[in-house]
Design a protein around this motif. Sequence first.
Motif, PDB file in Angstrom:
ATOM      1  N   MET A   1       0.751  -1.217   0.008  1.00 22.29           N
ATOM      2  CA  MET A   1       0.064   0.061   0.022  1.00 22.29           C
ATOM      3  C   MET A   1       0.907   1.443   0.004  1.00 22.29           C
ATOM      4  N   ASN A   2       0.524   2.114  -0.542  1.00 25.24           N
ATOM      5  CA  ASN A   2       1.275   3.394  -0.910  1.00 25.24           C
ATOM      6  C   ASN A   2       1.042   4.227   0.093  1.00 25.24           C
ATOM      7  N   ALA A   3       1.894   5.351   0.280  1.00 19.28           N
ATOM      8  CA  ALA A   3       1.427   6.315   1.208  1.00 19.28           C
ATOM      9  C   ALA A   3       0.522   7.347   0.991  1.00 19.28           C
ATOM     10  N   GLN A   4       0.180   7.488  -0.296  1.00 17.84           N
ATOM     11  CA  GLN A   4      -1.040   8.283  -0.269  1.00 17.84           C
ATOM     12  C   GLN A   4      -2.128   7.622  -0.172  1.00 17.84           C
ATOM     13  N   ALA A   5      -2.489   6.346  -0.450  1.00 15.49           N
ATOM     14  CA  ALA A   5      -3.576   5.466   0.112  1.00 15.49           C
ATOM     15  C   ALA A   5      -3.596   5.645   1.566  1.00 15.49           C
ATOM     16  N   ILE A   6      -2.714   5.287   2.160  1.00 15.38           N
ATOM     17  CA  ILE A   6      -2.628   5.306   3.836  1.00 15.38           C
ATOM     18  C   ILE A   6      -3.126   6.918   4.353  1.00 15.38           C
ATOM     19  N   LEU A   7      -2.496   7.870   3.483  1.00 17.19           N
ATOM     20  CA  LEU A   7      -3.058   9.137   4.165  1.00 17.19           C
ATOM     21  C   LEU A   7      -4.536   9.325   4.004  1.00 17.19           C
ATOM     22  N   ASN A   8      -4.916   8.847   2.578  1.00 14.01           N
ATOM     23  CA  ASN A   8      -6.371   8.950   2.421  1.00 14.01           C
ATOM     24  C   ASN A   8      -7.323   8.266   3.584  1.00 14.01           C
ATOM     25  N   GLN A   9      -6.888   6.868   3.739  1.00 14.97           N
ATOM     26  CA  GLN A   9      -7.451   6.395   4.803  1.00 14.97           C
ATOM     27  C   GLN A   9      -7.464   6.909   6.095  1.00 14.97           C
ATOM     28  N   ILE A  10      -6.391   7.559   6.556  1.00 16.70           N
ATOM     29  CA  ILE A  10      -6.343   8.249   7.811  1.00 16.70           C
ATOM     30  C   ILE A  10      -7.089   9.510   7.945  1.00 16.70           C
TER      31      ILE A  10
END
Length: 199
Positions: free
Chosen positions: A1-10
């Motif tokens: 999972m890329n960082a952008q997806a994690i940020l979007n999830q957060i």
Amino acid sequence: MNAQAILNQIEADARDTAQKTLADAQTKADEMRTTSREKIEGMHKALLSQAQTEGDALEQRMLRMAELEERKELLAKKRALMDEAFEMAGKKLSAASNTDKRVFFLRQLLAFATGGETLEIGGENAGWFDDHFLSDANAALLKAGKTERLTLAPEKRPGYEGFLLIAGGAEMRCTFDALLEEARTELERQAAEDLFGTL
């Protein structure tokens, strides 16, 4: 999972948490408003009820005070009428003929004398007392079974119209003033009972 997806999830989780927190706060605020409104309405009703109770009690006190004042005024009027009536009665008694006074005082003497007393005549309007009054009184007492004779005091008592019976240091007044005073006391007692109930 890329960082952008994690940020979007957060960010999405934070948004959900914020919305949930805001919804919970709104619910709590609504509950607090409802509770406060209910408390205020309860207090308002309680205050209205208390004010009504106090108002009713005040009205009753004021009515009782007004009735009492009315009764006092009526009693004062009755007393004024009694004053006038007793003054007129006193004048009428004093104006009676000596013959009528003699009959009246002889009857009073027979009602109250037990025999053996000293008879003292009042010095006011004493024309009813004649030379035969004492002997007539003793004869009437004897006839009534009272064997001890009355004796006459050497001097008349000033300030009275009628007589006094004196025995053993005690005096019984049989004067117009005393008779009127006794009648007045009884009438005042009856008037007070009528106005204020039994005393």
